[in-house]
Design a protein around this motif. Sequence first.
Motif, short mmCIF file in Angstrom:
data_model
loop_
_atom_site.label_atom_id
_atom_site.label_comp_id
_atom_site.label_asym_id
_atom_site.label_seq_id
_atom_site.Cartn_x
_atom_site.Cartn_y
_atom_site.Cartn_z
N LYS A 125 0.81 -1.21 0.00
CA LYS A 125 0.00 0.00 0.00
C LYS A 125 0.85 1.26 0.00
O LYS A 125 0.38 2.33 0.36
N GLU A 126 2.11 1.14 -0.43
CA GLU A 126 3.01 2.29 -0.45
C GLU A 126 2.43 3.43 -1.26
O GLU A 126 2.43 4.58 -0.83
N SER A 127 1.89 3.14 -2.46
CA SER A 127 1.36 4.21 -3.31
C SER A 127 0.17 4.88 -2.66
O SER A 127 -0.01 6.09 -2.76
N GLU A 128 -0.63 4.07 -1.96
CA GLU A 128 -1.80 4.65 -1.27
C GLU A 128 -1.36 5.63 -0.19
O GLU A 128 -1.88 6.73 -0.07
N ILE A 129 -0.34 5.23 0.59
CA ILE A 129 0.14 6.08 1.65
C ILE A 129 0.79 7.34 1.08
O ILE A 129 0.55 8.44 1.55
N LYS A 130 1.60 7.17 0.05
CA LYS A 130 2.29 8.32 -0.51
C LYS A 130 1.32 9.35 -1.06
O LYS A 130 1.57 10.55 -1.02
N SER A 131 0.20 8.91 -1.58
CA SER A 131 -0.70 9.85 -2.24
C SER A 131 -1.77 10.42 -1.32
O SER A 131 -2.34 11.45 -1.62
N GLU A 132 -2.04 9.75 -0.20
CA GLU A 132 -3.20 10.16 0.59
C GLU A 132 -2.91 10.62 2.01
O GLU A 132 -3.61 11.47 2.54
N LYS A 133 -1.93 10.04 2.68
CA LYS A 133 -1.77 10.27 4.11
C LYS A 133 -1.08 11.59 4.43
O LYS A 133 -0.06 11.94 3.85
N ARG A 134 -1.66 12.30 5.39
CA ARG A 134 -1.02 13.48 5.98
C ARG A 134 -0.59 13.05 7.38
O ARG A 134 -1.41 12.69 8.23
N ILE A 135 0.73 13.09 7.61
CA ILE A 135 1.30 12.53 8.84
C ILE A 135 1.81 13.63 9.76
O ILE A 135 2.45 14.59 9.31
N ILE A 136 1.53 13.48 11.05
CA ILE A 136 2.19 14.29 12.07
C ILE A 136 3.01 13.34 12.93
O ILE A 136 2.53 12.28 13.35
N THR A 137 4.27 13.68 13.16
CA THR A 137 5.14 12.85 13.98
C THR A 137 5.43 13.54 15.31
O THR A 137 5.56 14.76 15.37
#
Length: 283
Positions: free
Chosen positions: A19-31
């Motif tokens: 699901k790498e492409s899904e994560i790269k295109s959709e997820k907004r991450i806060i660390t």
Amino acid sequence: MKSNFFLYLFLLGACSSPKESEIKSEKRIITAGGTITEIVSELGLGDLIVATDITSTYPTKMKELPSIGYRNQIKSEGILSMNPDVILAETDYLSADVVAQLKATGIEVKFFEKPTSVKGAFSLISDLANYLGVTEKGKLIQEEVKNELLELAQFLEKQEVVEKPTMLFIMARGEDMVFVGGDDTFASSIIQLSGLQSPVLGFKDFIPLTPEALAKFNPDYILMFDSGLATLGGEEGLTKIRGIEQTHAFQNGQILAFDGLLLSGFGPRVAEVALEIAKSVYP
């Protein structure tokens, strides 16, 4: 017919890819946690990070992002304003109230243990890579770290040492807040990894440093965060720590200071800093 079969296999593989492409295109991450931020960046997903905490200083471009603050200073309103899909945080980094407020909005909050050993570093790299769908990239990073650990081991094997020098980690936040790192901390782990030994401490975690303790430990080397050393006014200000002038470390000018995240993070650069320490002691 055979060509159609191979085409089917290709399409099947494309549909079942990570699901790498899904994560790269959709997820907004806060660390929330410098080591997590560093690893996510090393995994090639740094561009997905929209905000971080103040400990996230590497890569340096992370310091340009909006900051959510630090531990109990962090409020849910600041996080929500960034419109994230997921929060990746160190265990216990966020307060229970903030976590509850975030989850109530549907935002996913995922916690990871902060490593204090090489084993923990490998686990965190693996856990983050698997969670983010970039497992193979995580394995490549682990291989790079293993190669650097091998280089460190080869360097240490060449040293003809009868007895390992002692090193004490001191954490300073000004002259009135000076602590010493005990057993089972990142400090004892990095000292051991670097081919040195801690004095016989007899305590865990961090405790206030006293002149009596310094005289008892009398380390050959003192290890610090460069930011902590700066709060004392640099090496000239070390004399603000009572008792330090009587140590072998101070008398021989054997004070080492490193970036805080590099030294304590136990991320992908753990072998790098251990080798730097070792080379400073065994030139």
